[in-house]
Design a protein around this motif. Structure first.
Motif, PDB file in Angstrom:
ATOM      1  N   ALA A  84      -6.916   8.402  -3.067  1.00 29.16           N
ATOM      2  CA  ALA A  84      -7.613   6.982  -2.833  1.00 29.16           C
ATOM      3  C   ALA A  84      -8.716   7.138  -1.948  1.00 29.16           C
ATOM      4  O   ALA A  84      -9.791   6.551  -2.345  1.00 29.16           O
ATOM      5  CB  ALA A  84      -6.679   5.825  -2.309  1.00 29.16           C
ATOM      6  N   ASP A  91     -12.729   6.213  -3.779  1.00 30.91           N
ATOM      7  CA  ASP A  91     -13.676   5.183  -3.158  1.00 30.91           C
ATOM      8  C   ASP A  91     -13.055   5.039  -1.557  1.00 30.91           C
ATOM      9  O   ASP A  91     -12.172   4.362  -1.100  1.00 30.91           O
ATOM     10  CB  ASP A  91     -13.398   3.803  -4.099  1.00 30.91           C
ATOM     11  N   ARG A 106     -14.643   3.432   0.565  1.00 33.00           N
ATOM     12  CA  ARG A 106     -14.861   2.096   1.358  1.00 33.00           C
ATOM     13  C   ARG A 106     -13.656   1.188   0.983  1.00 33.00           C
ATOM     14  O   ARG A 106     -13.193   0.666   1.875  1.00 33.00           O
ATOM     15  CB  ARG A 106     -16.263   1.500   0.620  1.00 33.00           C
ATOM     16  N   ALA A 107     -13.476   1.153  -0.378  1.00 37.15           N
ATOM     17  CA  ALA A 107     -12.173   0.485  -0.812  1.00 37.15           C
ATOM     18  C   ALA A 107     -10.816   1.035   0.028  1.00 37.15           C
ATOM     19  O   ALA A 107      -9.968   0.083   0.295  1.00 37.15           O
ATOM     20  CB  ALA A 107     -11.999   0.655  -2.310  1.00 37.15           C
ATOM     21  N   TYR A 108     -10.623   2.315   0.099  1.00 36.54           N
ATOM     22  CA  TYR A 108      -9.560   2.863   0.837  1.00 36.54           C
ATOM     23  C   TYR A 108      -9.533   2.002   2.170  1.00 36.54           C
ATOM     24  O   TYR A 108      -8.338   1.652   2.666  1.00 36.54           O
ATOM     25  CB  TYR A 108      -9.486   4.325   0.885  1.00 36.54           C
ATOM     26  N   GLU A 109     -10.505   2.188   2.936  1.00 43.12           N
ATOM     27  CA  GLU A 109     -10.554   1.731   4.363  1.00 43.12           C
ATOM     28  C   GLU A 109     -10.311   0.018   4.458  1.00 43.12           C
ATOM     29  O   GLU A 109      -9.862  -0.314   5.497  1.00 43.12           O
ATOM     30  CB  GLU A 109     -12.019   2.042   5.053  1.00 43.12           C
ATOM     31  N   LYS A 110     -10.756  -0.427   3.284  1.00 41.57           N
ATOM     32  CA  LYS A 110     -10.435  -1.968   3.362  1.00 41.57           C
ATOM     33  C   LYS A 110      -9.152  -2.510   2.968  1.00 41.57           C
ATOM     34  O   LYS A 110      -8.718  -3.477   3.011  1.00 41.57           O
ATOM     35  CB  LYS A 110     -11.600  -2.674   2.188  1.00 41.57           C
ATOM     36  N   SER A 147      -8.084  -1.960  -0.236  1.00 41.82           N
ATOM     37  CA  SER A 147      -8.013  -2.705  -1.644  1.00 41.82           C
ATOM     38  C   SER A 147      -7.235  -1.786  -2.457  1.00 41.82           C
ATOM     39  O   SER A 147      -7.795  -1.103  -3.588  1.00 41.82           O
ATOM     40  CB  SER A 147      -9.384  -2.852  -2.016  1.00 41.82           C
ATOM     41  N   GLU A 201       0.801  -1.344   0.078  1.00 38.26           N
ATOM     42  CA  GLU A 201       0.025  -0.087  -0.099  1.00 38.26           C
ATOM     43  C   GLU A 201       0.875   1.266  -0.065  1.00 38.26           C
ATOM     44  O   GLU A 201       0.602   2.219  -0.607  1.00 38.26           O
ATOM     45  CB  GLU A 201      -0.955   0.075   1.141  1.00 38.26           C
ATOM     46  N   ASP A 250      -5.228  -2.148  -4.857  1.00 45.68           N
ATOM     47  CA  ASP A 250      -4.859  -2.641  -6.231  1.00 45.68           C
ATOM     48  C   ASP A 250      -6.110  -2.560  -6.981  1.00 45.68           C
ATOM     49  O   ASP A 250      -6.269  -2.298  -8.346  1.00 45.68           O
ATOM     50  CB  ASP A 250      -4.584  -4.286  -6.477  1.00 45.68           C
ATOM     51  N   SER A 251      -7.384  -2.259  -6.300  1.00 48.78           N
ATOM     52  CA  SER A 251      -8.508  -2.226  -7.155  1.00 48.78           C
ATOM     53  C   SER A 251      -8.908  -0.594  -7.285  1.00 48.78           C
ATOM     54  O   SER A 251      -9.433  -0.049  -8.310  1.00 48.78           O
ATOM     55  CB  SER A 251      -9.928  -2.489  -6.148  1.00 48.78           C
ATOM     56  N   ILE A 252      -8.122   0.239  -6.516  1.00 48.37           N
ATOM     57  CA  ILE A 252      -8.410   1.671  -6.746  1.00 48.37           C
ATOM     58  C   ILE A 252      -7.241   2.145  -7.462  1.00 48.37           C
ATOM     59  O   ILE A 252      -7.640   3.152  -8.466  1.00 48.37           O
ATOM     60  CB  ILE A 252      -8.391   2.395  -5.261  1.00 48.37           C
TER      61      ILE A 252
END
Length: 504
Positions: free
Chosen positions: A300, A304, A306-310, A312, A111, A314-316
């Motif tokens: 990030a 997104d 939610r994706a940042y908190e998780k 994720s 990350e 690579d998805s962002i």
């Protein structure tokens, strides 16, 4: 909206306050840095020591009050290698949360590397390169081509960590320990053969050590611009600075104003990492980025939450590093393409022109000379010489009498044909602005030594005298005879497209 990012690193603690606009673009308006040295001694014990924890909590309480005073709508606290590696990580995070209210997100090494890459990549114009962030504890490296990440490296080669391991109590290095440190750095750095085969790679560096040696280099050569981002340094300059600093004591280094006491302890080791990286990877030039982890984290979160908190990342990431759409009108884009297709603008001039048209939309109303310095010293994806061309072009159309004097002041940073480039770009900006403001359209026909412009005027009266004056400048810039015809709105058919024409 105001958002604050807190970056708790191995060596320093940083707070950056951002102004986030409605379209989620942002700019930093204040920054605070405190030397907390949280990771000091971590390699020897595996734990954060009491003194480091006390310093860090005290510093965080100060930043807590700063954030409260700024009335930030959101705070994004992130921690990197020191907290990530510590055996007492959970106890430390609980203490910080209880004392300050900050609940830190501990970034993985991947990350950390990718958020730093996202911040640097979007702020530079490097299609394929090695993007690195040199911190106090680790060196993160991302190899990427056209925003596609091909390889990620994370190594324990931070400046403070190396200093703790190899320096004596007075902060200096014996010949024996310096040799050991050099060997260790070369051992952990990747070989060129380990990198993807992407052809020519540029080297883009972020982090406090990179910024400090770049500032020092600018001070030595009396660099005329007051900005670091996109500054270029060759390997000889990096090696010269490292040799100079190695001869000094930490106290002497701390007296250098552009380095200071906070960076003095770790900069010898840090600059050695950069030097050996350039040598081992056979990359002769370093691009300095002042944008990195904190910008990437904020991007990030905005993209997104939610994706940042998780975690994720690579998805962002693809959404963070995709090419930013150019905010030009269809008319402007067609005109630029038409001139480029006829070889009237080379690729560099096209790129500068597009950036200039975007920047012209948001320029403040200052006198031209003040405006020049605001533009020239601001961050841009352009190189410093390209950004100078942009600044000189924009103030030329504002009628700056001292434009020639400014050109003379900076001409050593520019290519020989720069004056003609400035004329071409500024005349194109004026031509496009007239067409845009009047809602007019344009057809272009080019013969050997003549260009014909057929204008279909819009709803607003067309400033014929102003346009004729612009064409004189245009003729001088492009070395072509220019003629134009004007079709008044009352006799117009539907507005024509720009037609392609072969050179005769």
């Amino acid at each position: 909206m105001k958002i604050s990012v807190i970056d708790l690193g191995y060596n320093s603690l940083k707070l950056v306050n951002y102004d986030v606009r409605i379209d989620n673009t942002f700019s930093a308006y204040s920054q605070h840095s405190i030397l907390a040295r949280l990771g000091e001694g971590l390699d020897k014990t595996g734990f954060l020591n009491d003194d480091s924890i006390i310093r860090t909590v005290k510093a965080l309480k100060l930043l807590q009050q700063t954030v409260k005073f700024e009335s930030s709508a959101q705070v994004l606290p992130v921690a990197t290698s020191a907290v990530r590696e510590a055996g007492n990580k959970d106890q430390f995070l609980a203490l910080v949360s209880g004392e300050t209210g900050f609940d830190f997100k501990v970034l993985s090494d991947r990350e950390e590397a990718l958020y730093s890459f996202a911040g640097s990549y979007t702020a530079t114009n490097v299609p394929a390169g090695i993007f690195f962030d040199l911190g106090g504890g680790t060196l993160e490296m991302v190899i990427a081509e056209k925003s596609r990440v091909r390889r990620v490296f994370s190594t324990p080669l931070g400046g403070l960590r190396l200093t703790d391991l190899y320096a004596t109590d007075n902060g200096r290095f014996t010949k024996k320990n310096y040799a050991k440190m050099s060997d260790r750095i070369l051992e952990l750095l990747p070989d060129r053969k380990e990198l993807p085969q992407l052809g020519k790679l540029e080297l883009v560096g972020a982090g406090g050590t990179v910024r400090a040696i770049a500032r020092y280099h600018q001070m030595i050569i009396d660099y005329p611009l007051d900005k670091l981002h996109n500054y270029l340094m060759d390997i000889n300059s990096v090696e010269l600075i490292h040799r100079t600093l190695r001869k000094m004591s930490p106290k002497q280094i701390g007296n250098i104003p552009v380095i200071g006491e906070d960076r003095a302890k770790s900069i010898v080791a840090g600059s050695l990492v950069i030097q050996l990286m350039m040598r081992k990877l056979k990359i002769p030039q370093l691009v300095v980025s002042t944008h990195g982890l904190r910008d990437g984290v904020l991007s990030a979160f905005l993209k997104d939450p939610r994706a940042y908190e998780k975690g994720s990342v690579d998805s962002i990431l693809p959404r963070l590093t995709s090419d930013k759409p150019v905010s030009l009108s269809a008319t402007s884009s067609r005109i630029i393409k038409a001139f480029a297709a006829r070889d009237l603008l080379d690729p560099q001039e096209q790129f500068i022109l597009v950036q200039a048209l975007e920047e012209a939309q948001k320029l403040p109303l200052y006198d031209p000379e003040t405006l020049f310095y605001i533009i020239a010293n601001s961050d841009s994806v352009l190189t410093h010489s390209e950004h100078l061309l942009l600044a000189l072009s924009l103030v030329r159309i504002r009628g700056l009498r001292g434009a020639d004097w400014l050109y003379a002041k900076y001409k050593d940073m520019l290519e020989k044909d720069a004056k003609n480039t400035i004329k071409r770009i500024s005349s194109m900006i004026t031509l496009i602005e007239i067409l845009e403001k009047t809602g007019s359209d344009l057809q272009v026909t080019l013969s050997a030594h003549q260009i014909r412009l057929r204008i279909s005027s819009g709803k607003q009266d067309f400033p014929t005298a102003l346009f004729k004056n612009t064409l004189k400048d245009f003729e001088n810039a492009f070395k072509l005879e220019a003629q134009f015809s004007l079709t008044p709105i009352s006799s117009q058919k539907p507005a024509p497209e720009i037609l392609s024409s072969e050179k005769s």
